[in-house]
Design an enzyme around this catalytic site. Structure first.
Site, mmCIF file in Angstrom:
data_model
loop_
_atom_site.group_PDB
_atom_site.id
_atom_site.type_symbol
_atom_site.label_atom_id
_atom_site.label_comp_id
_atom_site.label_asym_id
_atom_site.label_seq_id
_atom_site.Cartn_x
_atom_site.Cartn_y
_atom_site.Cartn_z
ATOM 1 N N GLU A 36 0.224 2.083 -7.549
ATOM 2 C CA GLU A 36 -0.044 1.727 -6.149
ATOM 3 C C GLU A 36 -0.186 3.021 -5.334
ATOM 4 O OE1 GLU A 36 3.551 0.663 -4.071
ATOM 5 O OE2 GLU A 36 2.540 -0.914 -2.927
ATOM 6 N N ASN A 96 -3.100 -2.339 1.857
ATOM 7 C CA ASN A 96 -2.611 -1.692 0.636
ATOM 8 C C ASN A 96 -3.426 -2.320 -0.503
ATOM 9 O OD1 ASN A 96 -1.166 -0.763 -1.567
ATOM 10 N ND2 ASN A 96 0.833 -1.072 -0.607
ATOM 11 N N LYS A 113 -2.834 -6.226 -0.916
ATOM 12 C CA LYS A 113 -1.440 -6.624 -1.181
ATOM 13 C C LYS A 113 -0.970 -7.756 -0.272
ATOM 14 C CE LYS A 113 3.103 -4.424 -1.866
ATOM 15 N NZ LYS A 113 3.783 -3.111 -1.851
ATOM 16 N N GLU A 131 5.932 -0.577 5.164
ATOM 17 C CA GLU A 131 4.653 -1.193 4.743
ATOM 18 C C GLU A 131 4.169 -2.239 5.743
ATOM 19 O OE1 GLU A 131 3.609 -2.003 0.648
ATOM 20 O OE2 GLU A 131 5.575 -1.260 0.060
ATOM 21 N N CYS A 157 2.931 -3.757 -6.818
ATOM 22 C CA CYS A 157 4.324 -3.404 -6.515
ATOM 23 C C CYS A 157 5.234 -4.597 -6.238
ATOM 24 C CB CYS A 157 4.410 -2.390 -5.400
ATOM 25 S SG CYS A 157 6.026 -1.589 -5.432
ATOM 26 N N ASN A 182 5.269 1.674 -6.439
ATOM 27 C CA ASN A 182 6.099 2.796 -5.977
ATOM 28 C C ASN A 182 7.437 2.193 -5.602
ATOM 29 O OD1 ASN A 182 4.372 5.435 -5.260
ATOM 30 N ND2 ASN A 182 3.137 3.642 -4.739
HETATM 31 N N1 CDT Z 1 5.948 -0.452 -2.704
HETATM 32 C C1 CDT Z 1 6.792 -1.496 -2.868
HETATM 33 O O1 CDT Z 1 6.382 -2.637 -2.718
HETATM 34 N N2 CDT Z 1 8.082 -1.209 -3.190
HETATM 35 C C2 CDT Z 1 9.137 -2.188 -3.281
HETATM 36 C C3 CDT Z 1 10.447 -1.570 -2.938
HETATM 37 C C4 CDT Z 1 10.717 -1.513 -1.532
HETATM 38 S S1 CDT Z 1 11.388 -2.939 -0.857
HETATM 39 C C5 CDT Z 1 11.783 -2.448 0.727
HETATM 40 C C6 CDT Z 1 9.306 -2.784 -4.662
HETATM 41 O O2 CDT Z 1 9.441 -4.007 -4.760
HETATM 42 O O3 CDT Z 1 9.386 -2.048 -5.635
#
Ligand code: CDT
Length: 305
Positions: A36, A96, A113, A131, A157, A182
Site C-alpha cells: 500500500e 488510497n 480503499k 487516513e 491494508c 502499512n
Molecule cells: N494502513 C492501514 O490500513 N493500517 C492499519 C493499521 C492502522 S489502524 C489505525 C491496519 O489495519 O494494518
C-alpha cells in the site's frame, strides 16, 4: 519492502521496485504484489493542518514519468503487478488507490480503499493515523480483475481485517486476493501495542480470509523504520487451506515467492465451502443492513411450530 523515507524520491523508490521485479522474473514469477502507498512514506502519520501541504504525496497520473520505467519493464518481462499509491483525481479528490497491471502492460483495473482506519483529526499521539483525513472512502467496491490468467481480488491494508472483504471477492470468483499494507507497530489506537500481537492479528486475518473463502492471499507490507516509525512487515503467501507457505524473513526489500496451484482450493470449494450448496443469504441480511453492534433481532421463542 523496507521503509521509504520522506526525502526519498519516486525515482529512487521505482529503482528499488525494479530490482524486486527483475528478481521476481528471474524466479519465474508472473504476478508481483507491492505494498500500500508504495511510492512514498506512509504520510498519514503526519498532521498537516493544510491538506494541500500533502499534495506532493499524491499521484496525478499513472503511469507518470517517474513510474513509467516500472510499467515498461514489467511488460518486457511479462510480469503483472499490483501497486498501491495515493491518488489525486483531476477533480482534486483523494483516494488510497491500487492499480493492477497485466502481463502485457495493460491496466486491468483499479481499487480505491474502502475501510479507511484511524482518525480525521490530530490526536495526542507520537504518530498520527489520519487516513480518514487524507482520503475519501472508495465508492466502487472490491473488484476482481484478470492478471496473469488468474482472477485477482483487490483490497488494501485494513481491508484484510474485515471478513466482508474476502467474501465479496470470493463471490465474484476470485482465485486470490492481493493486499498491500502499512501496519505501524505500537501507538495505534485500538490495536495491541506489542509487536508479537500485531503480527499474530495480521496473520490471523489473512489466514482466516483465505481459509473461509477458499482462495489464496498475497499480502505485501512495508517493514522496518520509516521516519522513526516501525512498520510490522510479515509479507506472506497464504493458501486456501489457511497455511502460510512463504513469509518475509527480514526488514528490508525482499522477494517472498509462492507457487499458485489451483488444486489446493478445489477440495474446499467442492465440499465444505461449496458456496452454492451451503450458503444461506436469507439469514445474512444484518450484514448489509446494520453497521454497528446492536440488539438481537432473531425471535427465539415465538412462532415455532
Ligand atoms: N494502513 C492501514 O490500513 N493500517 C492499519 C493499521 C492502522 S489502524 C489505525 C491496519 O489495519 O494494518
Amino acid at each position: 519492502m523496507g521503509g521509504v523515507q520522506p526525502a526519498e524520491s519516486r525515482t529512487s523508490v521505482v529503482g528499488r521496485l525494479l530490482v524486486l521485479l527483475e528478481r521476481a522474473a528471474s524466479r519465474g514469477c508472473r504476478l508481483v504484489v507491492f505494498p500500500e502507498l508504495t511510492l512514498t512514506t506512509f504520510f498519514p502519520r503526519y498532521w498537516l493542518p493544510r491538506l494541500d501541504d500533502a499534495d506532493g504525496f499524491y499521484e496525478r497520473e499513472m503511469p507518470s514519468p517517474e513510474t513509467a520505467p516500472l510499467f515498461d519493464r514489467a511488460r518486457e518481462l511479462g510480469v503483472g503487478f499490483v501497486l498501491g499509491y495515493a491518488e489525486m483525481t483531476p477533480a482534486g479528490r483523494r483516494f488510497n488507490t491500487v492499480i493492477a497491471v497485466d502481463t502485457d502492460g495493460s491496466i486491468a483495473g483499479y481499487y480505491r480503499k474502502v475501510h479507511l482506519p484511524g482518525h480525521v483529526e490530530e490526536r495526542q499521539l507520537a504518530h498520527q493515523h489520519l487516513e480518514k483525513y487524507y482520503f475519501e472512502v472508495g465508492e466502487e467496491g472490491f473488484p476482481v480483475v484478470e492478471l496473469a490468467g488468474l482472477k485477482v481480488g483487490l483490497a488494501t491494508c485494513n481491508d484484510r481485517r474485515w471478513a466482508e472483504t474476502y467474501r465479496v471477492l470470493a463471490l465474484q470468483g476470485a482465485d486470490l486476493v492481493a493486499i498491500g499494507y502499512n501496519t505501524p507497530v505500537g501507538g495505534v489506537p485500538g490495536m495491541a501495542p506489542e509487536p508479537h500481537r500485531m503480527m499474530e492479528e495480521h496473520l490471523l486475518s489473512v489466514r482466516a480470509g483465505a481459509y473461509q473463502n477458499s482462495l489464496w492471499v498475497l499480502a505485501a507490507g512495508k517493514s522496518g523504520f520509516e521516519d522513526g516509525q516501525r512498520l510490522i512487515g510479515g509479507s506472506c503467501v497464504v493458501t486456501p487451506g489457511g497455511d502460510v507457505v512463504s513469509v518475509a524473513a527480514g526488514d528490508g526489500d525482499e522477494l517472498v515467492v509462492g507457487t499458485y496451484d489451483p488444486r489446493v482450493a478445489e477440495p474446499y470449494r467442492a465440499e465444505l465451502f461449496n458456496f452454492a450448496l451451503h450458503r444461506r443469504p436469507e439469514h445474512y441480511g444484518l450484514i448489509v443492513e446494520r453497521t454497528g453492534h446492536g440488539e438481537p433481532v432473531v425471535e427465539t421463542l415465538a412462532g415455532r411450530s
